[in-house]
Design a protein around this motif. Structure first.
Motif, PDB file in Angstrom:
ATOM      1  N   SER A  89       0.845  -1.192   0.000  1.00  0.00           N
ATOM      2  CA  SER A  89       0.000   0.000   0.000  1.00  0.00           C
ATOM      3  C   SER A  89       0.878   1.239   0.000  1.00  0.00           C
ATOM      4  CB  SER A  89      -0.888   0.049   1.254  1.00  0.00           C
ATOM      5  OG  SER A  89      -1.772  -1.034   1.307  1.00  0.00           O
ATOM      6  N   TYR A  90       0.374   2.258  -0.662  1.00  0.00           N
ATOM      7  CA  TYR A  90       0.971   3.583  -0.581  1.00  0.00           C
ATOM      8  C   TYR A  90       0.154   4.375   0.430  1.00  0.00           C
ATOM      9  CZ  TYR A  90       3.126   2.318  -5.032  1.00  0.00           C
ATOM     10  OH  TYR A  90       3.846   1.691  -6.024  1.00  0.00           O
ATOM     11  N   GLU A  91       0.818   5.058   1.349  1.00  0.00           N
ATOM     12  CA  GLU A  91       0.108   5.860   2.340  1.00  0.00           C
ATOM     13  C   GLU A  91       0.619   7.285   2.325  1.00  0.00           C
ATOM     14  OE1 GLU A  91       0.240   4.138   6.259  1.00  0.00           O
ATOM     15  OE2 GLU A  91      -1.334   2.711   5.753  1.00  0.00           O
ATOM     16  N   THR A  92      -0.311   8.201   2.487  1.00  0.00           N
ATOM     17  CA  THR A  92      -0.008   9.626   2.597  1.00  0.00           C
ATOM     18  C   THR A  92      -0.747  10.163   3.813  1.00  0.00           C
ATOM     19  OG1 THR A  92       0.076   9.766   0.188  1.00  0.00           O
ATOM     20  CG2 THR A  92      -0.072  11.833   1.384  1.00  0.00           C
ATOM     21  N   PHE A  93      -0.078  10.965   4.637  1.00  0.00           N
ATOM     22  CA  PHE A  93      -0.697  11.533   5.829  1.00  0.00           C
ATOM     23  C   PHE A  93      -0.786  13.046   5.691  1.00  0.00           C
ATOM     24  CE2 PHE A  93       1.027   7.530   7.154  1.00  0.00           C
ATOM     25  CZ  PHE A  93       0.159   7.057   8.115  1.00  0.00           C
ATOM     26  N   HIS A  94      -1.973  13.586   5.978  1.00  0.00           N
ATOM     27  CA  HIS A  94      -2.182  15.033   5.951  1.00  0.00           C
ATOM     28  C   HIS A  94      -2.801  15.474   7.272  1.00  0.00           C
ATOM     29  CE1 HIS A  94      -1.537  15.480   1.612  1.00  0.00           C
ATOM     30  NE2 HIS A  94      -2.186  14.350   1.485  1.00  0.00           N
ATOM     31  N   PRO A  95      -2.261  16.500   7.914  1.00  0.00           N
ATOM     32  CA  PRO A  95      -2.962  17.068   9.067  1.00  0.00           C
ATOM     33  C   PRO A  95      -4.085  17.962   8.558  1.00  0.00           C
ATOM     34  CG  PRO A  95      -0.889  18.223   8.704  1.00  0.00           C
ATOM     35  CD  PRO A  95      -0.967  17.126   7.673  1.00  0.00           C
ATOM     36  N   SER A 118      -4.432   8.702   3.585  1.00  0.00           N
ATOM     37  CA  SER A 118      -5.065   8.014   2.466  1.00  0.00           C
ATOM     38  C   SER A 118      -4.183   6.827   2.121  1.00  0.00           C
ATOM     39  CB  SER A 118      -5.252   8.940   1.274  1.00  0.00           C
ATOM     40  OG  SER A 118      -4.022   9.458   0.836  1.00  0.00           O
ATOM     41  N   THR A 119      -4.828   5.722   1.750  1.00  0.00           N
ATOM     42  CA  THR A 119      -4.127   4.481   1.478  1.00  0.00           C
ATOM     43  C   THR A 119      -4.586   3.919   0.145  1.00  0.00           C
ATOM     44  OG1 THR A 119      -3.987   3.982   3.839  1.00  0.00           O
ATOM     45  CG2 THR A 119      -3.671   2.150   2.338  1.00  0.00           C
ATOM     46  N   LEU A 120      -3.646   3.564  -0.697  1.00  0.00           N
ATOM     47  CA  LEU A 120      -3.924   2.936  -1.981  1.00  0.00           C
ATOM     48  C   LEU A 120      -3.253   1.571  -1.972  1.00  0.00           C
ATOM     49  CD1 LEU A 120      -5.064   3.117  -4.866  1.00  0.00           C
ATOM     50  CD2 LEU A 120      -2.907   4.204  -5.535  1.00  0.00           C
ATOM     51  N   SER A 121      -4.066   0.507  -1.947  1.00  0.00           N
ATOM     52  CA  SER A 121      -3.545  -0.858  -1.859  1.00  0.00           C
ATOM     53  C   SER A 121      -3.596  -1.528  -3.221  1.00  0.00           C
ATOM     54  CB  SER A 121      -4.368  -1.676  -0.862  1.00  0.00           C
ATOM     55  OG  SER A 121      -4.334  -1.070   0.415  1.00  0.00           O
ATOM     56  N   TYR A 122      -2.595  -2.369  -3.478  1.00  0.00           N
ATOM     57  CA  TYR A 122      -2.503  -3.040  -4.774  1.00  0.00           C
ATOM     58  C   TYR A 122      -2.178  -4.521  -4.585  1.00  0.00           C
ATOM     59  CZ  TYR A 122       2.485  -2.282  -4.002  1.00  0.00           C
ATOM     60  OH  TYR A 122       3.735  -2.262  -3.448  1.00  0.00           O
ATOM     61  N   SER A 123      -2.587  -5.308  -5.570  1.00  0.00           N
ATOM     62  CA  SER A 123      -2.393  -6.761  -5.513  1.00  0.00           C
ATOM     63  C   SER A 123      -1.017  -7.136  -6.066  1.00  0.00           C
ATOM     64  CB  SER A 123      -3.481  -7.467  -6.322  1.00  0.00           C
ATOM     65  OG  SER A 123      -3.242  -7.298  -7.706  1.00  0.00           O
ATOM     66  N   ILE A 124      -0.670  -8.411  -5.904  1.00  0.00           N
ATOM     67  CA  ILE A 124       0.606  -8.896  -6.441  1.00  0.00           C
ATOM     68  C   ILE A 124       0.615  -8.856  -7.970  1.00  0.00           C
ATOM     69  CG2 ILE A 124       1.197 -10.320  -4.442  1.00  0.00           C
ATOM     70  CD1 ILE A 124       0.232 -12.776  -6.075  1.00  0.00           C
ATOM     71  N   HIS A 125      -0.571  -8.711  -8.592  1.00  0.00           N
ATOM     72  CA  HIS A 125      -0.666  -8.617 -10.047  1.00  0.00           C
ATOM     73  C   HIS A 125      -0.646  -7.164 -10.522  1.00  0.00           C
ATOM     74  CE1 HIS A 125      -1.311 -12.880 -10.168  1.00  0.00           C
ATOM     75  NE2 HIS A 125      -2.328 -12.769  -9.336  1.00  0.00           N
ATOM     76  N   GLY A 126      -0.496  -6.234  -9.582  1.00  0.00           N
ATOM     77  CA  GLY A 126      -0.415  -4.820  -9.946  1.00  0.00           C
ATOM     78  C   GLY A 126      -1.749  -4.108 -10.064  1.00  0.00           C
TER      79      GLY A 126
END
Length: 151
Positions: A89-95, A118-126
């Motif tokens: 997952s890619y995560e970004t934190f904003h106050p 915010s979190t963007l999750s991805y599978s092993i297949h992209g």
């Protein structure tokens, strides 16, 4: 949190299938005319609301998603029911200063800063399989990380 003896539960307050908004389709890398599941749930720890989570999941990957699944672990559903392995997952934190609705859901006073990851999750297949925006009550929620350095 459950592994450390805390009572953890999720309350789903919205759950629907919607056309994917352009801002979300660009994150999930799907067409804006595709349908997605939208859910809003409150995550409680020891009966305190700690997180409000808005999630967006493509219907094409999760046609059997139900309210009951969202009341439990969403990632358990993805990996164990749908057999989709999450690679990361890619995560970004904003106050932010939350709006009145989020303050009411988290039971916090107005004008108190919180974190909005915010979190963007991805599978092993992209494939991008979940995009979530969370509102975390920083009065009662602390994030701790251990980052191991590679050899």
């Amino acid at each position: 949190m459950a592994n450390t003896g805390h009572n953890v539960r999720s309350e789903v307050i919205e759950f629907s299938v919607i056309p994917c908004p352009l801002s979300i389709s660009s994150k999930l890398r799907i067409n804006s005319n595709e349908r997605i599941f939208y859910s809003r749930r409150i995550r409680f720890v020891d009966n305190k609301p700690l997180i409000v989570e808005d999630s967006y999941m493509p219907v094409k990957y999760f046609s059997n998603l139900t309210l009951t699944h969202l009341e439990g672990s969403k990632f358990d559903f993805i990996e164990n029911v749908c057999q989709i392995k999450i690679a990361g997952s890619y995560e970004t934190f904003h106050p932010i200063i939350p709006d009145n609705n989020i303050c009411q859901l988290l039971k916090i006073e107005n004008n108190i800063p919180i974190l909005r990851p915010s979190t963007l999750s991805y599978s092993i297949h992209g494939d991008y399989i979940n995009y979530s925006i969370m509102y975390r009550n920083t009065q009662d929620y602390i994030v701790e990380y251990y980052l191991k350095r590679g050899q």
